[in-house]
Enzyme design. Structure first.
Site, PDB file in Angstrom:
ATOM      1  CG  HIS A 123      21.701  53.204  37.068  1.00 32.88           C
ATOM      2  ND1 HIS A 123      21.385  52.290  38.062  1.00 32.88           N
ATOM      3  CD2 HIS A 123      22.427  54.173  37.660  1.00 32.88           C
ATOM      4  CE1 HIS A 123      21.885  52.715  39.206  1.00 32.88           C
ATOM      5  NE2 HIS A 123      22.527  53.844  38.993  1.00 32.88           N
ATOM      6  CG  HIS A 146      46.623  31.572  36.762  1.00 36.22           C
ATOM      7  ND1 HIS A 146      47.629  32.204  37.457  1.00 36.22           N
ATOM      8  CD2 HIS A 146      47.199  31.118  35.618  1.00 36.22           C
ATOM      9  CE1 HIS A 146      48.763  32.140  36.769  1.00 36.22           C
ATOM     10  NE2 HIS A 146      48.512  31.486  35.638  1.00 36.22           N
ATOM     11  NE  ARG A 150      50.907  27.022  39.542  1.00 30.45           N
ATOM     12  CZ  ARG A 150      51.481  27.583  38.479  1.00 30.45           C
ATOM     13  NH1 ARG A 150      52.029  26.816  37.553  1.00 30.45           N
ATOM     14  NH2 ARG A 150      51.515  28.885  38.342  1.00 30.45           N
TER      15      ARG A 150
END
Length: 149
Positions: free
Chosen positions: A9, A102, A136
């Site tokens: 809400h 990331h 990575r």
């Protein structure tokens, strides 16, 4: 692009305004609520997460969720209970970008009490237009997704 949205809400007005604007260039599925009557935000986070989790791998690449509540904290906490969901609490442009780049986030969580419509729309567009950097970060995202006891 398909975007799955829900709020509680406190985020109802912002969700509706964002959905109207986003529908101009995207397919938007509104999971509710459909009034300002008090609701429990976990119920609406669940709907978005279940919808995202029912899609196959290819659809996951083109679809993301938007969850809006007063602070976005509760929505993010609930959404992250689901496997394959990476819900990011976003509070500025940089967190919107890094959540995707990331962390490969697939849900953006926005606090309606802490931003304007224009700011929230900008964050969604940054989130939408940012790609996962992989490299990575892929190993780290895999660790996020791994269940723990």
């Amino acid at each position: 692009m398909k975007i799955i949205m829900a709020s509680d809400h406190a985020g109802f007005e912002l969700k509706n305004n964002l959905a109207t604007t986003l529908k101009l260039q995207n397919q938007v599925e509104d999971c509710g609520p459909f009034s300002t009557e008090s609701v429990d935000y976990p119920d609406f986070a669940d709907q978005v997460c279940k919808t995202l989790n029912t899609n196959d791998t290819e659809a996951d690449l083109i679809e993301f969720g938007v969850l809006i509540c007063g602070s976005a904290q509760g929505m993010a906490m609930r959404a992250n209970k689901f496997s394959n969901i990476r819900a990011a609490l976003v509070y500025n442009d940089e967190t919107a970008k890094l959540a995707r780049e990331h962390n490969n986030a697939n849900i953006i969580c926005i606090g309606a009490r802490f931003c304007s419509f224009e700011t929230a729309l900008r964050w969604i567009n940054i989130f939408k237009n940012t790609s996962f950097a992989q490299g990575r970060h892929q190993t780290r995202v895999a660790k996020i997704s791994k269940a723990t006891s």
